[in-house]
Design a protein around this motif. Structure first.
Motif, PDB file in Angstrom:
ATOM      1  N   GLY A   1       0.785  -1.226   0.000  1.00 19.20           N
ATOM      2  CA  GLY A   1       0.000   0.000   0.000  1.00 19.20           C
ATOM      3  C   GLY A   1       0.814   1.270   0.000  1.00 19.20           C
ATOM      4  O   GLY A   1       0.282   2.369   0.223  1.00 19.20           O
ATOM      5  N   VAL A   2       2.116   1.157  -0.258  1.00 14.93           N
ATOM      6  CA  VAL A   2       2.985   2.330  -0.337  1.00 14.93           C
ATOM      7  C   VAL A   2       2.568   3.207  -1.515  1.00 14.93           C
ATOM      8  O   VAL A   2       2.287   2.706  -2.604  1.00 14.93           O
ATOM      9  CB  VAL A   2       4.463   1.894  -0.470  1.00 14.93           C
ATOM     10  CG1 VAL A   2       5.357   3.068  -0.836  1.00 14.93           C
ATOM     11  CG2 VAL A   2       4.935   1.219   0.810  1.00 14.93           C
ATOM     12  N   LYS A   3       2.545   4.530  -1.301  1.00 17.90           N
ATOM     13  CA  LYS A   3       2.152   5.469  -2.353  1.00 17.90           C
ATOM     14  C   LYS A   3       3.298   6.362  -2.822  1.00 17.90           C
ATOM     15  O   LYS A   3       3.147   7.104  -3.786  1.00 17.90           O
ATOM     16  CB  LYS A   3       0.999   6.345  -1.860  1.00 17.90           C
ATOM     17  CG  LYS A   3      -0.283   5.567  -1.565  1.00 17.90           C
ATOM     18  CD  LYS A   3      -0.768   4.805  -2.793  1.00 17.90           C
ATOM     19  CE  LYS A   3      -1.998   3.985  -2.509  1.00 17.90           C
ATOM     20  NZ  LYS A   3      -2.384   3.144  -3.695  1.00 17.90           N
ATOM     21  N   TYR A   4       4.430   6.263  -2.141  1.00 14.86           N
ATOM     22  CA  TYR A   4       5.585   7.097  -2.493  1.00 14.86           C
ATOM     23  C   TYR A   4       6.840   6.299  -2.167  1.00 14.86           C
ATOM     24  O   TYR A   4       7.058   5.908  -1.021  1.00 14.86           O
ATOM     25  CB  TYR A   4       5.511   8.397  -1.687  1.00 14.86           C
ATOM     26  CG  TYR A   4       6.735   9.282  -1.659  1.00 14.86           C
ATOM     27  CD1 TYR A   4       7.686   9.291  -2.679  1.00 14.86           C
ATOM     28  CD2 TYR A   4       6.926  10.165  -0.600  1.00 14.86           C
ATOM     29  CE1 TYR A   4       8.786  10.118  -2.629  1.00 14.86           C
ATOM     30  CE2 TYR A   4       8.029  11.007  -0.542  1.00 14.86           C
ATOM     31  CZ  TYR A   4       8.951  10.977  -1.553  1.00 14.86           C
ATOM     32  OH  TYR A   4      10.048  11.807  -1.503  1.00 14.86           O
ATOM     33  N   VAL A   5       7.651   6.032  -3.183  1.00 13.95           N
ATOM     34  CA  VAL A   5       8.884   5.276  -2.960  1.00 13.95           C
ATOM     35  C   VAL A   5      10.073   6.091  -3.454  1.00 13.95           C
ATOM     36  O   VAL A   5      10.068   6.627  -4.559  1.00 13.95           O
ATOM     37  CB  VAL A   5       8.848   3.895  -3.653  1.00 13.95           C
ATOM     38  CG1 VAL A   5       8.627   4.018  -5.150  1.00 13.95           C
ATOM     39  CG2 VAL A   5      10.114   3.101  -3.364  1.00 13.95           C
ATOM     40  N   SER A   6      11.061   6.225  -2.585  1.00 12.87           N
ATOM     41  CA  SER A   6      12.306   6.901  -2.932  1.00 12.87           C
ATOM     42  C   SER A   6      13.361   5.831  -3.172  1.00 12.87           C
ATOM     43  O   SER A   6      13.758   5.120  -2.245  1.00 12.87           O
ATOM     44  CB  SER A   6      12.737   7.842  -1.795  1.00 12.87           C
ATOM     45  OG  SER A   6      13.948   8.491  -2.114  1.00 12.87           O
ATOM     46  N   ILE A   7      13.794   5.706  -4.433  1.00 16.87           N
ATOM     47  CA  ILE A   7      14.740   4.652  -4.803  1.00 16.87           C
ATOM     48  C   ILE A   7      16.153   5.208  -4.699  1.00 16.87           C
ATOM     49  O   ILE A   7      16.523   6.157  -5.385  1.00 16.87           O
ATOM     50  CB  ILE A   7      14.468   4.137  -6.223  1.00 16.87           C
ATOM     51  CG1 ILE A   7      13.012   3.678  -6.364  1.00 16.87           C
ATOM     52  CG2 ILE A   7      15.407   2.990  -6.568  1.00 16.87           C
ATOM     53  CD1 ILE A   7      12.638   3.195  -7.750  1.00 16.87           C
ATOM     54  N   ARG A   8      16.933   4.566  -3.831  1.00 15.65           N
ATOM     55  CA  ARG A   8      18.271   5.047  -3.515  1.00 15.65           C
ATOM     56  C   ARG A   8      19.268   3.921  -3.647  1.00 15.65           C
ATOM     57  O   ARG A   8      19.004   2.914  -4.261  1.00 15.65           O
ATOM     58  CB  ARG A   8      18.281   5.616  -2.091  1.00 15.65           C
ATOM     59  CG  ARG A   8      17.141   6.598  -1.818  1.00 15.65           C
ATOM     60  CD  ARG A   8      17.080   7.053  -0.394  1.00 15.65           C
ATOM     61  NE  ARG A   8      15.975   7.975  -0.173  1.00 15.65           N
ATOM     62  CZ  ARG A   8      15.788   8.653   0.945  1.00 15.65           C
ATOM     63  NH1 ARG A   8      16.609   8.504   1.961  1.00 15.65           N
ATOM     64  NH2 ARG A   8      14.768   9.481   1.066  1.00 15.65           N
ATOM     65  N   GLY A   9      20.424   4.077  -3.046  1.00 13.96           N
ATOM     66  CA  GLY A   9      21.432   3.037  -3.071  1.00 13.96           C
ATOM     67  C   GLY A   9      22.404   3.233  -1.939  1.00 13.96           C
ATOM     68  O   GLY A   9      22.022   3.697  -0.871  1.00 13.96           O
ATOM     69  N   GLY A  10      23.688   3.026  -2.297  1.00 11.02           N
ATOM     70  CA  GLY A  10      24.281   2.844  -3.603  1.00 11.02           C
ATOM     71  C   GLY A  10      23.759   3.783  -4.688  1.00 11.02           C
ATOM     72  O   GLY A  10      23.211   4.825  -4.427  1.00 11.02           O
ATOM     73  N   GLU A  11      23.969   3.339  -5.899  1.00 13.77           N
ATOM     74  CA  GLU A  11      23.538   4.103  -7.085  1.00 13.77           C
ATOM     75  C   GLU A  11      22.479   3.306  -7.835  1.00 13.77           C
ATOM     76  O   GLU A  11      22.785   2.279  -8.459  1.00 13.77           O
ATOM     77  CB  GLU A  11      24.736   4.400  -7.984  1.00 13.77           C
ATOM     78  CG  GLU A  11      24.375   5.024  -9.322  1.00 13.77           C
ATOM     79  CD  GLU A  11      23.459   6.233  -9.181  1.00 13.77           C
ATOM     80  OE1 GLU A  11      22.444   6.278  -9.909  1.00 13.77           O
ATOM     81  OE2 GLU A  11      23.739   7.114  -8.344  1.00 13.77           O
ATOM     82  N   PRO A  12      21.222   3.753  -7.794  1.00 11.69           N
ATOM     83  CA  PRO A  12      20.134   2.995  -8.423  1.00 11.69           C
ATOM     84  C   PRO A  12      20.265   2.844  -9.925  1.00 11.69           C
ATOM     85  O   PRO A  12      19.805   1.847 -10.494  1.00 11.69           O
ATOM     86  CB  PRO A  12      18.879   3.796  -8.052  1.00 11.69           C
ATOM     87  CG  PRO A  12      19.366   5.155  -7.699  1.00 11.69           C
ATOM     88  CD  PRO A  12      20.724   4.968  -7.102  1.00 11.69           C
TER      89      PRO A  12
END
Length: 387
Positions: A95-106
């Motif tokens: 049910g997540v509505k906001y995802v911040s994709i990070r890393g490392g280097e995505p």
């Protein structure tokens, strides 16, 4: 207690006033905070499911930043991870509505475009936090069907001088970032520039903002280096008159490139005795201020590259591991003993904060407390109010 120069304090107060509007405009973060605030008004500390996820899609990076809070492992190739799409689907199912994709280097992850397409198709807002690697025609062609309003690209750049930026982040980092900015503009994608402020570049904030304007960035944000990972090995940055002069100048002279966010790190606690000593706040509202400071395990969850879940990306300790998104059910993770322990902390049970008269102080980041002395109950390590 330390003494601050009157001029520095006056400028800091002005900064606080100007920043209030910026925070409300930073979406969807501010909307999630609004929802959380409503829950607190109705007697509930946390939501039934996380609305915001930070996803460390890989622990590898093609650069080697001196301040990397994740201490990412340097790797020059492409990461091929078959679990990426499985984790993406689990995030959607949660049910997540906001995802911040990070890393490392995505951007070095082969399956990243597939995950982005999955999220946007499901109506999830996606933020890509990158050092500027690989934003090119090939990448944009893979996500061309996506609703651009559901994607925010953040490109990190710390100096207008190539040699200095490369010294901070790694060889070729400046050229990569500039090329990616130009490609975003060429293929019709908006982007934001973010700058990590260390002592070697703290006099370049206005120059960096001007570069952001010149390159057509929609917004610009700065973060003072935090003492996590490799960042714990370098000197912290003091908020002084010169730094505040730069911030105030940008905020008062914004163009179409918005000055969107300024994260102060630890040093702002020096100002609290002077800002809050005349404000009367009752205990109930003091607890609300405290809870709203930290959304970890309340509206937010962090997912590591292998699927392990934590309250936030700065609390990756075994004690606070909530479970694994690939192995465990949602309820087992979101209602785990680990997150219950994290969420049991209140202003009223923090060792010294509970006696402090400055009740509108949010008591700071719990992760900073823990990294300092393996305790959630103590005040932040640089607190000048209570000794």
């Amino acid at each position: 207690m330390i003494c601050l120069k009157e001029e520095v304090l006056k400028k800091y107060k002005k900064y606080i006033e100007l920043c209030s509007n910026n925070e409300s405009d930073y979406m969807p973060d501010s909307f999630i905070k609004y929802i959380h605030n409503d829950y607190l008004d109705n007697g509930m500390i946390r939501l039934e499911n996380p609305l915001y996820a930070t996803w460390d899609i890989t622990n590898y990076c093609n650069l080697n930043c001196i301040f990397c809070s994740a201490s990412a492992k340097c790797y020059k190739g492409i990461v091929d991870d078959k679990n990426v799409e499985k984790i993406a689907q689990k995030i959607i199912d949660f049910g997540v509505k906001y995802v911040s994709i990070r890393g490392g280097e995505p951007m070095i992850v082969k399956q990243l475009p597939n995950a982005i397409n999955m999220f946007v198709k499901a109506g999830v807002f996606v933020e890509i936090v990158s050092n500027g690697t690989g934003f090119n025609k090939c990448f944009f062609d893979k996500i061309k069907q996506c609703n651009k309003n559901l994607i925010r690209i953040k490109i990190s750049l710390d100096s207008t001088i190539a040699e200095k930026n490369d010294k901070i982040r790694g060889k070729g980092s400046y050229e990569n970032a500039i090329n990616s900015m130009e490609n975003c503009a060429k293929y019709g994608w908006s982007y934001r520039i973010q700058m990590v402020v260390v002592n070697s570049n703290k006099d370049e904030i206005v120059d960096m903002y001007n570069l952001a304007v010149k390159k057509g960035a929609t917004s610009f944000g700065i973060y003072l280096v935090l003492p996590f990972g490799r960042g714990s090995r370098i000197d912290t940055v003091e908020i002084d008159e010169d730094l505040l002069d730069q911030v105030l100048y940008i905020q008062e002279h914004q163009t179409t490139t918005k000055f969107e966010k300024f994260a102060l790190g630890l040093d702002d606690f020096r100002f609290f005795p002077y800002l809050y000593n005349k404000i009367d706040v009752d205990d109930e509202f003091a607890e609300k201020i405290f809870v709203l400071k930290c959304n970890g395990g309340k509206t937010r969850i962090n997912i590591d590259q292998n699927g392990d879940c934590y309250p936030c990306d700065l609390m990756k300790y075994n004690e606070f591991k909530m479970g694994n998104i690939l192995c465990d059910d949602f309820d087992e993770i979101w209602d785990s003993d680990a997150v219950a322990r994290f969420n049991s902390i209140r202003r009223g049970n923090k060792n010294k904060c509970k006696y402090c008269k400055y009740k509108n102080c949010n008591t700071g980041c719990l992760a900073m407390n823990y990294s300092s002395d393996v305790s959630l109950e103590n005040q932040v390590p640089n607190c000048e109010i209570i000794k």
